[in-house]
Design a protein around this motif. Sequence first.
Motif, short mmCIF file in Angstrom:
data_model
loop_
_atom_site.label_atom_id
_atom_site.label_comp_id
_atom_site.label_asym_id
_atom_site.label_seq_id
_atom_site.Cartn_x
_atom_site.Cartn_y
_atom_site.Cartn_z
N GLY A 11 0.97 -1.10 0.11
CA GLY A 11 0.08 0.01 0.00
C GLY A 11 0.92 1.29 -0.05
O GLY A 11 2.21 1.25 0.07
N ARG A 12 0.15 2.12 0.07
CA ARG A 12 0.92 3.60 0.03
C ARG A 12 1.60 3.75 1.31
O ARG A 12 0.83 3.47 2.50
N SER A 13 2.69 4.38 1.48
CA SER A 13 2.95 5.04 2.80
C SER A 13 3.33 6.49 2.75
O SER A 13 3.57 7.19 1.65
N ILE A 14 3.39 7.27 3.61
CA ILE A 14 3.48 8.72 3.69
C ILE A 14 4.95 8.87 3.26
O ILE A 14 5.17 9.83 2.42
N GLU A 15 5.82 8.28 3.91
CA GLU A 15 7.56 8.48 3.25
C GLU A 15 7.33 8.14 2.00
O GLU A 15 8.30 8.91 1.11
N GLN A 16 6.81 7.02 1.32
CA GLN A 16 6.89 6.79 -0.24
C GLN A 16 6.39 8.14 -0.87
O GLN A 16 6.87 8.40 -1.84
N GLY A 17 5.04 8.56 -0.55
CA GLY A 17 4.35 9.72 -1.05
C GLY A 17 5.41 10.80 -1.10
O GLY A 17 5.30 11.69 -2.10
N ILE A 18 6.24 10.97 -0.07
CA ILE A 18 6.79 12.38 -0.20
C ILE A 18 8.07 12.35 -1.35
O ILE A 18 8.30 13.14 -1.93
N HIS A 19 8.30 11.31 -1.88
CA HIS A 19 9.27 11.20 -2.75
C HIS A 19 8.91 10.66 -4.03
O HIS A 19 9.62 10.29 -5.08
N ILE A 20 7.60 10.42 -4.28
CA ILE A 20 6.82 10.03 -5.38
C ILE A 20 7.02 10.53 -6.59
O ILE A 20 7.18 9.95 -7.57
N ASP A 21 7.37 11.89 -6.59
CA ASP A 21 7.68 12.77 -7.71
C ASP A 21 9.18 12.40 -8.44
O ASP A 21 9.34 12.97 -9.43
N ASN A 22 9.98 11.93 -7.63
CA ASN A 22 11.28 11.34 -8.20
C ASN A 22 11.63 9.98 -7.61
O ASN A 22 12.71 9.98 -6.86
N LYS A 23 11.22 9.29 -8.38
CA LYS A 23 11.30 7.70 -8.30
C LYS A 23 12.79 7.30 -8.41
O LYS A 23 13.18 5.98 -8.19
N MET A 24 13.41 7.97 -9.19
CA MET A 24 14.94 7.49 -9.51
C MET A 24 15.90 8.11 -8.42
O MET A 24 17.13 7.86 -8.36
N SER A 25 15.37 8.88 -7.30
CA SER A 25 16.22 9.43 -6.30
C SER A 25 16.57 8.19 -5.34
O SER A 25 15.72 7.24 -5.23
N SER A 26 17.62 8.61 -4.57
CA SER A 26 18.17 7.61 -3.65
C SER A 26 17.05 7.71 -2.37
O SER A 26 16.64 6.84 -1.63
N GLY A 27 16.33 8.76 -2.27
CA GLY A 27 15.35 9.08 -1.08
C GLY A 27 14.28 8.13 -1.09
O GLY A 27 13.53 7.62 -0.33
N TYR A 28 13.81 8.09 -2.55
CA TYR A 28 12.75 7.26 -2.80
C TYR A 28 12.92 5.69 -2.59
O TYR A 28 12.26 5.12 -2.02
#
Length: 125
Positions: A11-28
Motif C-alpha cells: 500500500g502507500r506509505s507517507i514516506e513513499q508519497g513524499i518522494h513519489i515525484d522523483n522515483k529515481m532518487s536515492s530518497g525514494y
Amino acid sequence: MKKIDVKLTSGRSIEQGIHIDNKMSSGYCDVAAVCELNEVDMSKLGIRDGANVMIKSKFGQVVVRVRTNNRNPPGIAFVPMGPWANAIMDPSTGGCGTPQFKGIEVEITLTFDSISPIKELVGFR
C-alpha cells in the motif's frame, strides 16, 4: 539459511508519497525498497533492522532492506507500493485493472546481495 513464509501486503506509505515525484532518487529507494516485519518474524530470521532480505513469490523475486514494524502482526510483511513490490505481486487484475496487493504468499530469507536496482526493475537502461 533461515527462511520464513509470510503473507505480503502492499500500500502507500507517507514516506513513499513524499518522494513519489522523483522515483529515481536515492530518497525514494530508501523508503520504497523496504520490507517491514514484526519483531517476532525478524527474530525467526535472526536479523536486525537494515539487513537485506530476498523476497520470493511465484511471480518474481526482489532484494530489499528490512525494518521492524510491530504494527504488522506476525506472519505479515509490508512492502510499499512501487517497483520493488510490483516485482513480486500477482500481475493479474481479474478484469478490474488493479492487481491484487494483499495476501501474496512469499518466502523471505536473509541475503548479502545488494538491493535490486530500480532501473533493472522497470527495464530502464
